[in-house]
Enzyme design. Structure first.
Site, short mmCIF file in Angstrom:
data_model
loop_
_atom_site.label_atom_id
_atom_site.label_comp_id
_atom_site.label_asym_id
_atom_site.label_seq_id
_atom_site.Cartn_x
_atom_site.Cartn_y
_atom_site.Cartn_z
N ASP A 166 0.89 -1.26 0.07
CA ASP A 166 -0.07 0.01 0.06
C ASP A 166 0.88 1.16 0.01
O ASP A 166 0.73 2.14 0.84
CB ASP A 166 -0.98 -0.04 1.27
CG ASP A 166 -2.27 -0.87 0.91
OD1 ASP A 166 -3.10 -0.81 1.76
OD2 ASP A 166 -2.29 -1.44 -0.07
N ASN A 198 -2.66 -4.60 -1.54
CA ASN A 198 -3.86 -4.79 -2.32
C ASN A 198 -4.07 -3.23 -3.12
O ASN A 198 -4.70 -3.39 -4.16
CB ASN A 198 -5.10 -4.99 -1.52
CG ASN A 198 -5.46 -3.79 -0.40
OD1 ASN A 198 -4.55 -3.37 0.31
ND2 ASN A 198 -6.71 -3.66 -0.43
N HIS A 199 -3.54 -2.50 -2.73
CA HIS A 199 -3.27 -1.01 -3.47
C HIS A 199 -2.32 -1.02 -4.75
O HIS A 199 -2.59 -0.34 -5.72
CB HIS A 199 -3.27 0.13 -2.79
CG HIS A 199 -4.67 0.59 -2.11
ND1 HIS A 199 -5.52 1.35 -2.52
CD2 HIS A 199 -5.28 0.05 -0.80
CE1 HIS A 199 -6.61 1.33 -1.92
NE2 HIS A 199 -6.58 0.57 -0.80
N HIS A 241 -2.57 -3.74 6.33
CA HIS A 241 -3.95 -3.70 5.73
C HIS A 241 -5.03 -3.03 6.35
O HIS A 241 -6.10 -2.74 5.90
CB HIS A 241 -4.56 -5.21 5.40
CG HIS A 241 -5.49 -5.42 4.36
ND1 HIS A 241 -5.61 -4.68 3.34
CD2 HIS A 241 -6.30 -6.32 4.34
CE1 HIS A 241 -6.62 -4.89 2.49
NE2 HIS A 241 -7.08 -6.04 3.13
N ASP A 246 -6.72 4.17 -24.61
CA ASP A 246 -5.87 4.79 -25.10
C ASP A 246 -5.78 6.25 -23.83
O ASP A 246 -4.93 7.19 -24.41
CB ASP A 246 -5.78 5.47 -26.50
CG ASP A 246 -7.00 6.33 -26.81
OD1 ASP A 246 -7.22 6.64 -27.67
OD2 ASP A 246 -8.05 6.26 -25.90
N SER A 286 -7.73 8.64 -23.47
CA SER A 286 -7.50 9.92 -24.00
C SER A 286 -8.66 10.58 -23.14
O SER A 286 -8.74 11.91 -23.45
CB SER A 286 -8.12 9.93 -25.44
OG SER A 286 -9.46 9.03 -25.39
N GLU A 324 -19.93 3.64 -27.65
CA GLU A 324 -19.41 2.61 -26.58
C GLU A 324 -20.22 3.06 -25.17
O GLU A 324 -20.34 2.28 -24.36
CB GLU A 324 -17.99 3.31 -26.37
CG GLU A 324 -16.94 2.50 -27.36
CD GLU A 324 -15.51 3.01 -27.25
OE1 GLU A 324 -15.62 4.23 -26.97
OE2 GLU A 324 -14.76 2.38 -27.93
N ASN A 342 -19.68 19.21 -27.65
CA ASN A 342 -19.18 19.88 -28.79
C ASN A 342 -19.99 18.99 -30.12
O ASN A 342 -19.35 18.95 -31.00
CB ASN A 342 -17.70 19.86 -28.69
CG ASN A 342 -16.98 18.63 -28.54
OD1 ASN A 342 -17.69 17.67 -28.34
ND2 ASN A 342 -15.82 18.73 -28.54
N ASP A 374 -19.41 16.03 -31.43
CA ASP A 374 -18.59 15.39 -32.25
C ASP A 374 -18.53 13.83 -32.11
O ASP A 374 -17.71 13.12 -32.59
CB ASP A 374 -17.14 15.92 -32.13
CG ASP A 374 -16.55 15.56 -30.73
OD1 ASP A 374 -15.42 15.56 -30.51
OD2 ASP A 374 -17.52 15.08 -29.65
#
Lengths: 640, 138
Positions: A192, A224-225, A394, A572, A574, A581, A612, A614
């Protein structure tokens, strides 16, 4: 002294005694109430944190559900799902592709590292970070690649020994250091390293650089992190993408791999097992020693059984042409890239389990992963593996450490003030040759350490109740339904018992509701609760007026899960996903999470979010828009 | 008739108390094994829930642990301040609290001082102190 005087004297004495007693009694009760308030606040923080971890289970099931239903979904969906699937079959990333392509400009005035790294580089980093500088992506990647190279060669469990001149320091969660690591002063960091606060990157860099300088004396265990999906939920991914806008995505990809190469644990003197979480009744060190640990990518990606045809289809979709290797079937090849279910569970247990007083081994329902293990399980596993003690982390403990299971299990938690200023102390352990472990506690505070106890408790309480109310808000509809079910006369009031019962069953948080009620709701002199009063001073800000409240509430409640799902789709990195999707993902989410939002509402939502026009949606903007407004406070974004 | 109703009423109250006590107990029961740490009574250093419940229920029914009234507290301070100055010096407070009655431990004394003492005068203005404490609790 005559009779009168001595009588007066005695009376005075008695009065003084009584007065002192009154004040002492009063103060002690006050102090006890203060401690109770502190514990309540801690219980609130902890139960919410664990409930969030439980949400992991649902998300994990959702991914499995999506992947398993792959063949049943229609064409557009399958493209999406196979893209998700692609993540599990990534090629080896080549150093040249990454580091070589990133130049450090002349104008960069941050720290510059020199390879091979030395102590000077550690010092350089420490000083730079103190001044809030950011390490350039080029160096970050170099460090990560180096770390991967060194970690790859390490076994699943590092073995170290104490000796008369050698003491080992064990830290639960990184926050402080006590002298440099060296041959006689080795350190074990028990997982962690990231995910809380805004400086996880800096802490990770210092740890990894120190590790590279002292690879035999500084030992890192996976927690776990150290899991890229956990980072999505708990903030580290956001920190990286914010600090490294250009190269963040590359860093995330390598980081994901570095995590998988972190050793599972450390064994000291062949008798002390140091691991992040705990054990289960099936924990078997022999298996754990042999596992290919780098195949354990995330708690949210359990191994999948997949048949021949599916595997073939996926390969074809991905590569554009079939890439069947001679001699091996597709499913065999696919299976060899995964751990077996048994192996995967072994690692999950080690990273996620918690010790409890109750005997036996039970699924850890609070966290949604690993199990609760009792003292009998500890005895059995320790003797089966010829060990004497387990040291783990933990769990946040008020005093920084806790001993249980008859001295056989020690929890050490090194991050003080984990939830809030004053919430807990941190501790670390020093193990020396032939003697019992020594504990060192501390509490790192700034100027507020000068505040008296009651102010610190008040601050902590305030914070705890705030997040609890936000929690209530995210379940507002369900809560109101539950209250109204019991409000036969439609008076807006129910008994405290009914209110407490409803709260517990809807929120699923095991808290002392009766004792907390006065902070959460208005109670009249009959002891009845005005259940709507909780929502008087708090509401979710609507990002767009056209959206119905019920949809807002659902989106707010699942915003954490949605963020992860969006991020996984957005391979990706972005920050954008396409409308298609979004719709596909939403349909799947709808079915699996059983929310009742119809398609037209989603379409409408998607269109309004496409600012916008698009055809793509900036989901970070979308999710940021759902924040909670506390009426008596300046509007502030809720922390995601 | 009336008695029966009374009994029912009391039973309901007791049941509510039991629930409240159990919830609060669980907050302190880290081991989840129905015991909490305590410094007196049992030699093991724990109190079992079964023992705790009846004692605490009776205490709640008898309203034994109500916070001490403001005016009682004020009079107590005034007894220790016979000259009616309106304050106690730090030394006086420490002397009374650590030497009389059920003496404070060092930790308790330090804690009380941190909130009570006015650093400029090095004294506790007990009226202001009491008012502040009462406000904080509410």
């Amino acid at each position: 002294m005559d009779c009168g005087d001595s009588l007066k004297y005695l009376v005075n004495l008695a009065n003084t005694l009584k007065a002192a007693l009154v004040i002492q009694n009063w103060y002690r009760r006050y102090r006890a109430r203060l401690r109770a308030r502190q514990h309540y606040a801690l219980a609130i923080f902890q139960s919410i944190e664990y409930a969030d971890e439980q949400g992991q289970m649902q998300l994990s099931n959702f991914f499995s559900f999506m992947l398993e239903n792959y063949t049943k979904t229609c064409k557009e969906d399958s493209a999406l799902v196979s893209r998700l699937f692609e993540n599990t079959m990534r090629e080896n990333k080549d150093r040249q592709d990454y580091v070589g392509l990133i130049e450090v400009p002349e104008s960069y005035d941050g720290p510059r590292l020199h390879f091979p790294l030395t102590f000077t580089d550690i010092d350089l980093l420490l000083r730079a970070f103190k001044q809030q500088q950011i390490l350039h992506a080029h160096y970050v990647l170099e460090v990560l690649f180096e770390a991967r190279k060194v970690l790859k060669q390490m076994p699943n469990f590092t073995r170290i020994k104490t000796s008369p001149s050698k003491e080992i320091t064990i830290c639960g969660k990184f926050q402080r250091r006590n002298g440099l690591p060296s041959e006689n002063n080795p350190y074990v960091f028990n997982g962690d390293f990231v995910d809380r606060g805004n400086n996880s990157m800096e802490i990770l860099m210092i740890l990894l650089v120190s590790f590279l300088v002292y690879p035999t004396d500084l030992h890192l265990n996976r927690g776990n992190h150290e899991d890229f999906m956990m980072n999505l939920r708990y903030g580290f991914t956001k920190e990286i993408l914010h600090k490294y806008k250009l190269h963040g995505r590359k860093i995330l990809q390598i980081l994901e791999e570095v995590y998988t190469w972190l050793p599972i644990g450390t064994i000291i003197d062949n008798e002390i097992l140091v691991i992040h979480g705990g054990i289960s009744e099936s924990t078997d060190l022999n298996t754990l020693h042999k596992i290919q640990r780098n195949k354990m990518r995330s708690v949210l990606m359990p191994p999948m059984s997949i048949n021949e045809e599916q595997a073939f289809d996926l390969r074809r979709n991905k590569a554009g042409s079939s890439t069947v290797l001679p001699g091996k079937t597709e499913s065999e090849k696919f299976s060899s890239e995964q751990l077996t279910k048994h192996e995967w569970e072994q690692i999950i247990d080690v990273l996620w389990s918690d010790p409890r007083g109750r005997k036996g081994c039970y699924p850890n329902t609070s966290r949604g992963g690993g199990c609760y293990f009792g003292p009998d399980v500890t005895s059995k596993i320790l003797s089966k593996n010829q060990l004497k003690m387990i040291i783990r982390s933990h769990e946040c403990k008020p005093d920084g450490y806790e001993i249980c299971h008859d001295g056989k299990v020690i929890t050490v938690f090194s991050a003080s003030n984990y939830y809030e200023e004053g919430s807990n102390r941190g501790a670390y352990i020093r193990l020396s040759y032939g003697s019992t472990p020594q504990f060192f506690q501390y509490q790192v505070t700034s100027t507020s350490c000068l505040n008296p106890l009651h102010q610190r408790v008040s601050a902590m309480e305030f914070s705890a109740f705030k997040i609890l109310k936000e929690r209530m808000l995210s379940r507002k509809t369900d809560l109101i339904n539950a209250f109204q079910l019991r409000d036969y006369s439609r008076s807006g009031r129910i008994s405290l018992a009914q209110w407490a019962f409803s709260m517990e069953s809807i929120l699923g948080l095991n808290l002392p509701w009766r004792s907390l009620s006065s902070h959460l709701v208005n109670i009249d002199h009959d002891g009845n609760v005005d259940y709507m009063s909780s929502f008087d001073d708090i509401h979710i800000e609507k990002p767009l007026k056209e959206i119905k409240s019920s949809l807002i509430e659902t989106l707010y409640r699942y915003r954490s899960d949605l963020k992860i799902i969006f991020n996984v789709i957005d391979t990706d990195h972005s920050g954008l996903i396409s409308m298609d999707e979004f719709r596909t993902m939403w349909k799947l989410f709808n079915t699996h999470y059983n929310v009742h939002i119809d398609d037209s509402q989603i379409d409408e939502l998607a269109c309004t979010m496409d600012f916008n026009k698009d055809g793509s949606i900036d989901f970070n903007e979308f999710l940021k828009a759902f924040y909670v407004v506390h009426k008596y406070e300046k509007p502030e974004k809720s922390s995601n | 008739m009336a008695e029966e109703k009374d009994r029912e009423g009391t039973e309901a109250i007791v049941a509510e108390f039991h629930k409240k006590i159990k919830d609060a107990f669980e907050v302190f029961d880290h081991e989840t094994n129905n015991t909490v740490d305590v410094e007196e009574e049992e030699p093991t250093g724990y109190i079992r829930y079964e023992k705790f419940l009846p004692v605490m229920t009776r205490a709640l029914l008898e309203r034994k642990y109500r916070p001490i009234a403001e005016d009682v507290l004020l009079r107590a301070f005034e007894v220790l301040d016979p000259a009616k100055r309106g304050f106690l010096t730090k030394e006086e407070l420490v002397k009374y609290m650590t030497e009389e009655g059920e003496p404070f431990s060092q930790e308790e004394m330090e804690e009380m001082l941190s909130a009570a003492i006015d650093p400029e005068s090095n004294a506790i203005n007990y009226r202001d102190y009491i008012t502040m404490m009462v406000i904080d609790e509410n």
